[in-house]
Design an enzyme around this catalytic site. Structure first.
Site, PDB file in Angstrom:
ATOM      1  CG  ASN A  47      -0.469  -0.280   2.513  1.00 15.79           C
ATOM      2  OD1 ASN A  47       0.540  -0.966   2.654  1.00 15.79           O
ATOM      3  ND2 ASN A  47      -1.108   0.255   3.528  1.00 15.79           N
ATOM      4  CD  GLU A  49      -1.374   4.633   4.642  1.00 18.76           C
ATOM      5  OE1 GLU A  49      -0.849   5.433   5.430  1.00 18.76           O
ATOM      6  OE2 GLU A  49      -2.112   3.680   4.994  1.00 18.76           O
ATOM      7  CB  CYS A  58      -5.440  -1.224  -1.508  1.00 19.10           C
ATOM      8  SG  CYS A  58      -6.726  -0.555  -0.462  1.00 19.10           S
ATOM      9  CD  GLU A  60      -5.477  -5.843  -1.500  1.00 24.04           C
ATOM     10  OE1 GLU A  60      -4.952  -4.727  -1.325  1.00 24.04           O
ATOM     11  OE2 GLU A  60      -6.212  -6.385  -0.666  1.00 24.04           O
ATOM     12  CB  CYS A  96     -11.042  -2.569   0.254  1.00 24.17           C
ATOM     13  SG  CYS A  96     -10.424  -1.713  -1.211  1.00 24.17           S
ATOM     14  CB  CYS A  99      -8.688  -4.152  -3.834  1.00 23.85           C
ATOM     15  SG  CYS A  99      -7.561  -2.811  -3.395  1.00 23.85           S
TER      16      CYS A  99
HETATM   17  N1  THU Z   1      -5.256  -1.667   2.657  1.00 21.96           N
HETATM   18  C1  THU Z   1      -4.698  -2.427   1.677  1.00 21.96           C
HETATM   19  O1  THU Z   1      -3.641  -2.087   1.132  1.00 21.96           O
HETATM   20  N2  THU Z   1      -5.335  -3.568   1.311  1.00 21.96           N
HETATM   21  C2  THU Z   1      -6.422  -4.083   1.929  1.00 21.96           C
HETATM   22  O2  THU Z   1      -6.900  -5.144   1.538  1.00 21.96           O
HETATM   23  C3  THU Z   1      -7.037  -3.342   3.058  1.00 21.96           C
HETATM   24  C4  THU Z   1      -6.505  -1.982   3.303  1.00 21.96           C
HETATM   25  C5  THU Z   1      -4.540  -0.446   3.095  1.00 21.96           C
HETATM   26  C6  THU Z   1      -5.183   0.856   2.770  1.00 21.96           C
HETATM   27  C7  THU Z   1      -4.551   1.775   3.811  1.00 21.96           C
HETATM   28  O3  THU Z   1      -3.280   2.202   3.327  1.00 21.96           O
HETATM   29  C8  THU Z   1      -4.318   0.869   5.001  1.00 21.96           C
HETATM   30  O4  THU Z   1      -4.379  -0.469   4.492  1.00 21.96           O
HETATM   31  C9  THU Z   1      -5.331   1.032   6.113  1.00 21.96           C
HETATM   32  O5  THU Z   1      -6.624   0.936   5.616  1.00 21.96           O
END
Ligand code: THU
Length: 143
Positions: A47, A49, A58, A60, A96, A99
């Protein structure tokens, strides 16, 4: 590429390694994803940010972007996703909603239904993408 025990372990290890490269200074929630393709290739993502929180990507989605960006247009057979072991209750996380749709794009391009390997602290949950995103809208609808 059959998802036998050895391949699954390799995929999970790749997702775990990818999580180490997560850029997640705001949530402190590092996620890794690894995509397995029919030719045996593994493409990973973590991920990413942003100071403008809502722009975060995310793991994925980053992995799918990398795969599409290197020219892959299908052949997606499995996906592993792993979050931090010490957050929440340690249960496996699933991709999520956004994704799931992003994964569906590359899956549908190659007419595969990848197994999503969700890795928790003490449990691995395997579920088909089609079960996570039933009746999916995808590229085939635009033909
Ligand atoms: N996140 C992912 O990268 N993949 C997931 O399946 C769930 C959430 C990330 C998004 C954000 O950067 C952090 O996790 C917290 O939500």
């Amino acid at each position: 590429m059959m998802l036998n025990e050895e391949t699954e372990a390799r995929l999970i290890a790749a997702a775990r390694e990818a999580a180490l490269h997560a850029y997640a200074p705001y949530s402190d929630y590092q996620v890794g994803a690894a995509l397995l393709f029919a030719d045996g290739a593994v493409v990973t993502g973590s991920n990413v940010e942003n100071a403008s929180y809502g722009l975060s990507l995310c793991a994925e989605t980053v992995a799918v972007s990398r795969a599409l960006g290197e020219g892959r247009r299908g052949g997606l057979e499995a996906v592993a996703v792993i979050g931090p072991e010490d957050k929440g209750d340690g249960a496996p996380i699933t991709p999520c909603g956004r994704c799931r749709q992003v994964l569906n794009e590359i899956a549908q391009l190659g007419s595969t239904d990848p197994v999503v390997v969700c890795v928790g602290k003490d449990e691995v949950r395997k579920v088909a993408l089609s079960a996570l995103l039933p009746h999916a809208f995808g590229p085939a609808h635009l033909d």
